[in-house]
Scaffold this motif. Structure first.
Motif, PDB file in Angstrom:
ATOM      1  N   VAL A 291       4.637  10.397   1.991  1.00  0.00           N
ATOM      2  CA  VAL A 291       3.740   9.246   1.885  1.00  0.00           C
ATOM      3  C   VAL A 291       4.320   8.087   2.685  1.00  0.00           C
ATOM      4  O   VAL A 291       5.527   8.008   2.912  1.00  0.00           O
ATOM      5  CB  VAL A 291       3.495   8.807   0.424  1.00  0.00           C
ATOM      6  CG1 VAL A 291       2.833   9.917  -0.377  1.00  0.00           C
ATOM      7  CG2 VAL A 291       4.763   8.354  -0.247  1.00  0.00           C
TER       8      VAL A 291
ATOM      9  N   GLU B  63       0.834  -1.205   0.000  1.00  0.00           N
ATOM     10  CA  GLU B  63       0.000   0.000   0.000  1.00  0.00           C
ATOM     11  C   GLU B  63       0.866   1.251   0.000  1.00  0.00           C
ATOM     12  O   GLU B  63       1.940   1.272   0.606  1.00  0.00           O
ATOM     13  CB  GLU B  63      -0.886   0.005   1.248  1.00  0.00           C
ATOM     14  CG  GLU B  63      -1.857   1.164   1.342  1.00  0.00           C
ATOM     15  CD  GLU B  63      -2.690   1.134   2.620  1.00  0.00           C
ATOM     16  OE1 GLU B  63      -3.396   2.120   2.870  1.00  0.00           O
ATOM     17  OE2 GLU B  63      -2.636   0.138   3.369  1.00  0.00           O
ATOM     18  N   VAL B  64       0.384   2.282  -0.696  1.00  0.00           N
ATOM     19  CA  VAL B  64       1.000   3.605  -0.652  1.00  0.00           C
ATOM     20  C   VAL B  64      -0.089   4.561  -0.166  1.00  0.00           C
ATOM     21  O   VAL B  64      -1.175   4.608  -0.745  1.00  0.00           O
ATOM     22  CB  VAL B  64       1.519   4.032  -2.039  1.00  0.00           C
ATOM     23  CG1 VAL B  64       2.145   5.415  -1.973  1.00  0.00           C
ATOM     24  CG2 VAL B  64       2.534   3.008  -2.570  1.00  0.00           C
ATOM     25  N   ASP B  65       0.199   5.280   0.933  1.00  0.00           N
ATOM     26  CA  ASP B  65      -0.822   6.123   1.562  1.00  0.00           C
ATOM     27  C   ASP B  65      -0.256   7.496   1.894  1.00  0.00           C
ATOM     28  O   ASP B  65       0.704   7.580   2.657  1.00  0.00           O
ATOM     29  CB  ASP B  65      -1.322   5.432   2.838  1.00  0.00           C
ATOM     30  CG  ASP B  65      -2.430   6.219   3.519  1.00  0.00           C
ATOM     31  OD1 ASP B  65      -3.246   6.829   2.800  1.00  0.00           O
ATOM     32  OD2 ASP B  65      -2.465   6.227   4.757  1.00  0.00           O
TER      33      ASP B  65
ATOM     34  N   ALA C 181       0.405   2.306  -8.328  1.00  0.00           N
ATOM     35  CA  ALA C 181       0.241   2.525  -6.894  1.00  0.00           C
ATOM     36  C   ALA C 181       0.063   3.978  -6.505  1.00  0.00           C
ATOM     37  O   ALA C 181      -0.415   4.274  -5.419  1.00  0.00           O
ATOM     38  CB  ALA C 181       1.447   1.948  -6.155  1.00  0.00           C
ATOM     39  N   PHE C 182       0.484   4.901  -7.388  1.00  0.00           N
ATOM     40  CA  PHE C 182       0.471   6.310  -6.999  1.00  0.00           C
ATOM     41  C   PHE C 182       0.102   7.165  -8.203  1.00  0.00           C
ATOM     42  O   PHE C 182       0.573   6.911  -9.311  1.00  0.00           O
ATOM     43  CB  PHE C 182       1.848   6.722  -6.456  1.00  0.00           C
ATOM     44  CG  PHE C 182       1.855   8.075  -5.794  1.00  0.00           C
ATOM     45  CD1 PHE C 182       1.471   8.217  -4.469  1.00  0.00           C
ATOM     46  CD2 PHE C 182       2.258   9.199  -6.504  1.00  0.00           C
ATOM     47  CE1 PHE C 182       1.472   9.475  -3.862  1.00  0.00           C
ATOM     48  CE2 PHE C 182       2.262  10.455  -5.897  1.00  0.00           C
ATOM     49  CZ  PHE C 182       1.873  10.590  -4.571  1.00  0.00           C
ATOM     50  N   THR C 183      -0.721   8.165  -7.960  1.00  0.00           N
ATOM     51  CA  THR C 183      -1.116   9.089  -9.029  1.00  0.00           C
ATOM     52  C   THR C 183      -0.572  10.479  -8.733  1.00  0.00           C
ATOM     53  O   THR C 183      -0.847  11.047  -7.683  1.00  0.00           O
ATOM     54  CB  THR C 183      -2.657   9.161  -9.144  1.00  0.00           C
ATOM     55  OG1 THR C 183      -3.170   7.852  -9.395  1.00  0.00           O
ATOM     56  CG2 THR C 183      -3.069  10.097 -10.276  1.00  0.00           C
TER      57      THR C 183
ATOM     58  N   ILE D 124       4.733   4.000   2.817  1.00  0.00           N
ATOM     59  CA  ILE D 124       4.687   2.770   2.027  1.00  0.00           C
ATOM     60  C   ILE D 124       4.651   1.607   3.000  1.00  0.00           C
ATOM     61  O   ILE D 124       5.509   1.503   3.884  1.00  0.00           O
ATOM     62  CB  ILE D 124       5.896   2.667   1.081  1.00  0.00           C
ATOM     63  CG1 ILE D 124       5.874   3.825   0.081  1.00  0.00           C
ATOM     64  CG2 ILE D 124       5.895   1.318   0.360  1.00  0.00           C
ATOM     65  CD1 ILE D 124       7.071   3.876  -0.837  1.00  0.00           C
TER      66      ILE D 124
ATOM     67  N   ALA E   3      -2.378   7.797  -1.837  1.00  0.00           N
ATOM     68  CA  ALA E   3      -2.072   7.232  -3.154  1.00  0.00           C
ATOM     69  C   ALA E   3      -2.080   8.283  -4.258  1.00  0.00           C
ATOM     70  O   ALA E   3      -1.901   7.956  -5.424  1.00  0.00           O
ATOM     71  CB  ALA E   3      -3.063   6.117  -3.487  1.00  0.00           C
ATOM     72  N   THR E   4      -2.277   9.541  -3.876  1.00  0.00           N
ATOM     73  CA  THR E   4      -2.195  10.629  -4.845  1.00  0.00           C
ATOM     74  C   THR E   4      -1.396  11.767  -4.252  1.00  0.00           C
ATOM     75  O   THR E   4      -1.339  11.937  -3.032  1.00  0.00           O
ATOM     76  CB  THR E   4      -3.598  11.173  -5.234  1.00  0.00           C
ATOM     77  OG1 THR E   4      -4.274  11.570  -4.044  1.00  0.00           O
ATOM     78  CG2 THR E   4      -4.413  10.127  -5.968  1.00  0.00           C
TER      79      THR E   4
ATOM     80  N   THR F 176       7.874  12.316  -1.954  1.00  0.00           N
ATOM     81  CA  THR F 176       7.690  12.109  -3.391  1.00  0.00           C
ATOM     82  C   THR F 176       8.580  13.043  -4.207  1.00  0.00           C
ATOM     83  O   THR F 176       8.847  14.178  -3.811  1.00  0.00           O
ATOM     84  CB  THR F 176       6.227  12.332  -3.802  1.00  0.00           C
ATOM     85  OG1 THR F 176       5.852  13.670  -3.492  1.00  0.00           O
ATOM     86  CG2 THR F 176       5.297  11.345  -3.117  1.00  0.00           C
TER      87      THR F 176
END
Length: 91
Positions: free
Chosen positions: A27, A13-15, A87-89, A29, A17-18, A62
């Motif tokens: 973020v 999970e990436v939190d 996983a990420f936008t 991970i 995700a945007t 990021t």
């Protein structure tokens, strides 16, 4: 005879995700098998910073990146790799 068993690296999970295409956002991970000095890629771009919290959690800043959906890749110094596709936008 003992067999060595390695789970390798798993990215779960990436939190959040945007994030902003300008980068610089923090973020978390989540996954398994993370070790100190691992590296993180957003698409083909290195994360601005990676902080190893535990074998299951990284805190990452990021990078700047063109808008769009990217995979997140964690690579341990030993060469073990975990990838979470789409996983990420960057927006």
């Amino acid at each position: 005879e003992h067999l060595a068993f390695t789970l390798g690296v798993t990215v779960l999970e990436v939190d959040p995700a945007t994030g902003d295409a300008a980068g610089g956002e923090t973020v978390t991970i989540l996954g398994n098998g993370f070790v100190e000095d691992c590296t993180v890629l957003f698409g083909a771009t290195d994360a601005a910073s990676v902080t190893w919290e535990s074998s299951t959690e990284l805190t990452v800043e990021t990078p700047a990146h063109a808008a769009g959906l990217v995979s997140v890749t964690v690579t341990n110094p030993s060469g073990e790799v975990g990838v979470l596709a789409d996983a990420f936008t960057f927006a």
